[in-house]
Write a protein that holds these residues in place. Structure first.
Motif, PDB file in Angstrom:
ATOM      1  N   ASP A 106      -9.298 -52.552  14.317  1.00 18.72           N
ATOM      2  CA  ASP A 106      -9.622 -52.004  15.557  1.00 18.72           C
ATOM      3  C   ASP A 106      -8.532 -51.813  16.470  1.00 18.72           C
ATOM      4  O   ASP A 106      -8.473 -50.776  17.177  1.00 18.72           O
ATOM      5  CB  ASP A 106     -10.602 -52.682  16.233  1.00 18.72           C
ATOM      6  N   GLU A 116     -10.028 -35.935  23.535  1.00 15.36           N
ATOM      7  CA  GLU A 116     -11.182 -36.278  24.434  1.00 15.36           C
ATOM      8  C   GLU A 116     -11.569 -37.442  24.092  1.00 15.36           C
ATOM      9  O   GLU A 116     -12.268 -38.290  25.081  1.00 15.36           O
ATOM     10  CB  GLU A 116     -12.039 -35.060  24.753  1.00 15.36           C
ATOM     11  N   ILE A 117     -11.912 -37.589  22.719  1.00 12.15           N
ATOM     12  CA  ILE A 117     -12.774 -38.834  22.254  1.00 12.15           C
ATOM     13  C   ILE A 117     -11.736 -39.900  22.641  1.00 12.15           C
ATOM     14  O   ILE A 117     -12.465 -40.750  23.229  1.00 12.15           O
ATOM     15  CB  ILE A 117     -13.190 -38.631  20.602  1.00 12.15           C
ATOM     16  N   VAL A 118     -10.646 -39.642  22.151  1.00 15.76           N
ATOM     17  CA  VAL A 118      -9.548 -41.039  22.181  1.00 15.76           C
ATOM     18  C   VAL A 118      -9.477 -41.223  23.929  1.00 15.76           C
ATOM     19  O   VAL A 118      -9.605 -42.673  24.351  1.00 15.76           O
ATOM     20  CB  VAL A 118      -8.132 -40.670  21.965  1.00 15.76           C
ATOM     21  N   HIS A 119      -9.478 -40.296  24.695  1.00 11.54           N
ATOM     22  CA  HIS A 119      -9.138 -40.558  26.250  1.00 11.54           C
ATOM     23  C   HIS A 119     -10.359 -40.963  26.938  1.00 11.54           C
ATOM     24  O   HIS A 119     -10.164 -41.985  27.794  1.00 11.54           O
ATOM     25  CB  HIS A 119      -8.778 -39.245  26.943  1.00 11.54           C
ATOM     26  N   SER A 120     -11.504 -40.775  26.462  1.00  6.81           N
ATOM     27  CA  SER A 120     -12.881 -41.242  27.304  1.00  6.81           C
ATOM     28  C   SER A 120     -13.389 -42.359  26.580  1.00  6.81           C
ATOM     29  O   SER A 120     -14.699 -42.617  27.051  1.00  6.81           O
ATOM     30  CB  SER A 120     -13.704 -40.000  27.087  1.00  6.81           C
ATOM     31  N   ASN A 121     -12.777 -43.172  25.676  1.00 11.72           N
ATOM     32  CA  ASN A 121     -13.427 -44.247  25.161  1.00 11.72           C
ATOM     33  C   ASN A 121     -12.412 -45.470  25.092  1.00 11.72           C
ATOM     34  O   ASN A 121     -11.322 -45.251  25.245  1.00 11.72           O
ATOM     35  CB  ASN A 121     -13.914 -43.889  23.709  1.00 11.72           C
ATOM     36  N   PRO A 122     -12.925 -46.791  24.839  1.00  5.76           N
ATOM     37  CA  PRO A 122     -12.031 -47.920  24.896  1.00  5.76           C
ATOM     38  C   PRO A 122     -11.081 -47.796  23.768  1.00  5.76           C
ATOM     39  O   PRO A 122     -11.372 -47.115  22.636  1.00  5.76           O
ATOM     40  CB  PRO A 122     -12.939 -49.119  24.684  1.00  5.76           C
ATOM     41  N   ARG A 123     -10.006 -48.677  23.776  1.00  9.32           N
ATOM     42  CA  ARG A 123      -8.955 -48.373  22.781  1.00  9.32           C
ATOM     43  C   ARG A 123      -9.469 -49.024  21.482  1.00  9.32           C
ATOM     44  O   ARG A 123      -9.177 -48.578  20.197  1.00  9.32           O
ATOM     45  CB  ARG A 123      -7.572 -49.140  23.121  1.00  9.32           C
ATOM     46  N   ILE A 171     -10.895 -47.040  18.395  1.00 10.67           N
ATOM     47  CA  ILE A 171     -11.084 -45.919  18.569  1.00 10.67           C
ATOM     48  C   ILE A 171     -10.693 -45.121  17.233  1.00 10.67           C
ATOM     49  O   ILE A 171     -11.148 -43.837  17.184  1.00 10.67           O
ATOM     50  CB  ILE A 171      -9.954 -45.490  19.511  1.00 10.67           C
ATOM     51  N   ARG A 193     -14.000 -44.677  15.669  1.00 13.58           N
ATOM     52  CA  ARG A 193     -14.838 -43.860  16.351  1.00 13.58           C
ATOM     53  C   ARG A 193     -14.488 -42.351  16.079  1.00 13.58           C
ATOM     54  O   ARG A 193     -15.353 -41.390  15.878  1.00 13.58           O
ATOM     55  CB  ARG A 193     -14.583 -44.059  17.906  1.00 13.58           C
TER      56      ARG A 193
END
Length: 389
Positions: A46, A298-305, A308, A311
């Motif tokens: 994670d 965009e998925i990486v930028h808009s979600n917690p580290r 990721i 995700r």
């Protein structure tokens, strides 16, 4: 610089810490490490530390035998990422994981710095090493001459980013643009015959070969066999001495090889990291077959580290399921091997860039747990925490 080189020498002479085996069934224990096995065919870490920030990785298996291998090596002021997407077997990807980083360290020491030439030479040494292995073994295992691997490498050292690529794995950087909108910038170009520029490059190099690229069942293939034009391995498409028996129809050439049709010369990209550069996604083509560059950043930028990479893998798997008009939960129940009809093996490494840390070249990196890597990564070949700073 010389202090860095002395540490490199020490790293070369000292034992290299290996933090995972290449198959889950070689170490199936579960010590409750966070970010471990998520389902039967998905492994992840994670969140971990690297020289200039944090990283996350995940691997999803589709083939009967996982052919993706990968590694992260990190020290106090340098980070190495490798993603190796094998085909025809896992031998080439495993060989790269075992040797490329060591060649890079040795050559950087000999040259007194990190550079594009150092990275190219590390690729060349790895290619020659694998072809030597093929030469020694192909009489007892002929099909090793048809084993190859794409190879994607990233090195962050003293604020510089070096990226080298063979094949169609891809590195994409997420940059903040106007109005704080995240923008995807590809750092590599795919060496795949599906690309018009790759076909033209092959035709220009082989003007006397009308079969250099062939449209077969709606897919462009080199010599009607392989899609990627640059690899480690695939010896039978590079040297006549490794020609395969014509009875092996899968790899049959209509005429003897006159010159190499594939190359191990990587495409290089180098730049100083900029404040707007926020993270880099390194991934095998299994991810990019399902998600666009922009969707991924965009998925990486808009979600917690944390989590990721997992995700991203799950987003790709959900897209693969949707294409077949099935639910993601149903896809998860499909066994390896059969699952290859729905998606490829997928390896993803997301490397965050914290620019405050990037400026602190001498800052130390906390130790990462060897046991944690073993339990969390599953089948992917991850090597950990070798001092290269």
């Amino acid at each position: 610089m010389w202090s860095w080189l002395k540490k490199i020498a020490s790293a070369c002479l000292g034992p290299v810490r290996r933090c995972a085996r290449t198959r889950k069934d070689e170490d199936s224990s579960d010590n409750g490490i966070g970010g471990g096995v998520a389902d039967d065919l998905l492994w992840s870490r994670d969140l971990g530390r690297h020289a200039a920030g944090e990283f996350s990785f995940a691997v999803a298996q589709a083939n009967e035998a996982l052919e993706d291998h990968s590694q992260v090596e990190t020290g106090a002021a340098a980070t190495f990422v490798g993603v190796y997407d094998g085909h025809g077997g896992a031998e080439a990807a495993r060989f790269i994981s075992d040797h490329l980083f060591a060649h890079l360290i040795r050559l950087a020491q000999e040259n007194g710095t990190m550079s594009e030439d150092v990275v190219r030479s590390a690729f060349s040494a790895t290619e020659e090493g694998f072809l030597t292995l093929v030469r020694r073994t192909h009489f007892i295992k002929p099909l090793i001459a048809a084993v190859g691997s794409c190879c994607l490498v990233g090195v962050i050292w003293r604020g510089m980013l070096y990226v080298a690529n063979l094949g169609d794995s891809r590195a994409v950087i997420g940059c903040l643009g106007r109005l704080n909108k995240i923008v995807a910038e590809p750092l590599t170009r795919d060496h795949n015959a599906s690309m018009e520029e790759v076909r033209q490059e092959l035709i220009s190099r082989h003007p006397d070969d009308s079969q250099i690229v062939v449209l077969k069942h709606g897919v462009w293939r080199i010599k009607g066999i392989i899609q990627v034009s640059r690899t480690i391995g695939d010896a039978y498409l590079k040297r006549l001495e490794f020609a395969l028996d014509p009875s092996i129809t899968r790899f049959h050439l209509s005429e003897p090889l006159r010159r190499p049709v594939l190359t191990a010369e990587p495409s290089m990209y180098t730049r100083a990291l900029r404040p707007q550069d926020k993270f880099i996604i390194f991934a095998s083509d299994g991810l990019w077959e399902q998600l666009t560059n922009q969707q991924a950043v965009e998925i990486v930028h808009s979600n917690p580290r944390r989590g990721i990479a997992k995700r991203l893998v799950r987003a790709a798997l959900k897209q693969a399921a949707q294409k077949r008009e099935m639910r993601y939960d149903d896809l998860k129940k499909v066994e390896k091997g059969v699952r290859r009809f729905f998606h490829d093996d997928i390896t993803v490494v997301v490397v965050y860039i914290d620019h405050g840390l990037l400026q602190q070249r001498d800052a130390s990196v906390p130790e990462l747990s060897v046991r944690g890597f073993v339990d969390s990564v599953g089948p992917s070949r991850f090597s950990g925490v070798t001092a290269i700073s």
